[in-house]
Enzyme design. Structure first.
Site, PDB file in Angstrom:
ATOM      1  N   CYS A 161      -2.690  -2.968   7.175  1.00  0.00           N
ATOM      2  CA  CYS A 161      -2.408  -2.996   8.724  1.00  0.00           C
ATOM      3  C   CYS A 161      -2.472  -1.267   9.035  1.00  0.00           C
ATOM      4  CB  CYS A 161      -1.545  -2.814   9.176  1.00  0.00           C
ATOM      5  SG  CYS A 161       0.270  -2.014   8.051  1.00  0.00           S
ATOM      6  N   GLU A 185       0.294  -1.736  -0.257  1.00  0.00           N
ATOM      7  CA  GLU A 185      -0.370  -0.311  -0.213  1.00  0.00           C
ATOM      8  C   GLU A 185       0.780   1.364   0.314  1.00  0.00           C
ATOM      9  OE1 GLU A 185      -2.376  -3.259   1.783  1.00  0.00           O
ATOM     10  OE2 GLU A 185      -0.131  -2.444   2.035  1.00  0.00           O
ATOM     11  N   CYS A 232      -0.438   1.040   7.113  1.00  0.00           N
ATOM     12  CA  CYS A 232      -0.990   0.950   5.999  1.00  0.00           C
ATOM     13  C   CYS A 232      -2.621   1.829   5.752  1.00  0.00           C
ATOM     14  CB  CYS A 232      -0.786   0.056   5.139  1.00  0.00           C
ATOM     15  SG  CYS A 232       0.331  -0.358   4.655  1.00  0.00           S
TER      16      CYS A 232
END
Length: 169
Positions: free
Chosen positions: A86, A58, A89
């Protein structure tokens, strides 16, 4: 719309397969705006002695997005990622103004999309973002099972995510 989601997720899966072929953690993503892929990324740096926790797919795609010069309504961007973003990101996507997240496989260990944004500072909680999970989940799960089943792949070996993934039917 589901057909579009599947089509773009297949492109993210192609990037994840390429990462896996380089012995990297199999995460890929594409950013789509008005039907066009405008940026993409694949996970890097997991083969290092000390793995990079910054070179997420990302983040790679967001770097490409930042390099674009034409004006874009970022709320109309959809990111297709093979693994749930996560927390790092997810935060970067919110701050960047991306309006939609579609992901394939849930990150049982580090997924950030279920966090309670109402308890976060305004910078995060005031960004509306639509999340669609589970698009091409089985294909992404297969990539992660392949990765974690290889003894030489040490990144997150023995982690909650590895155990959860290998226990999936």
């Amino acid at each position: 719309m589901t057909d579009d989601h599947t089509r773009y997720m297949q492109m993210a899966l192609t990037l994840a397969r390429a990462a896996l072929s380089r012995d990297e953690f199999p995460v890929g993503c594409v950013l789509v705006y008005k039907g066009d892929i405008i940026a993409q990324g694949a996970r890097r740096g997991t083969r290092k002695t000390i793995p990079s926790e910054l070179d997420h797919a990302e983040i790679m795609a967001l770097r490409e997005l930042e390099a674009l010069t034409e004006p874009i309504d970022r709320k109309q961007i959809t990111i297709y990622a093979t693994l749930e973003p996560c927390l790092m990101c997810y935060g970067a996507l919110m701050i960047s103004g991306v309006g939609n997240i579609v992901y394939a496989y849930e990150d049982a260990m580090g997924g950030g999309t279920a966090c309670d944004r109402t308890r976060l500072p305004d910078l995060y909680k005031n960004n509306e973002i639509k999340i669609i999970p589970g698009i091409c989940r089985q294909e992404s799960l297969t990539l992660f099972k392949t990765y974690f089943a290889q003894p030489e792949m040490g990144y997150w070996k023995g982690s909650l995510l590895a155990d959860y993934t290998l226990a999936q039917p």
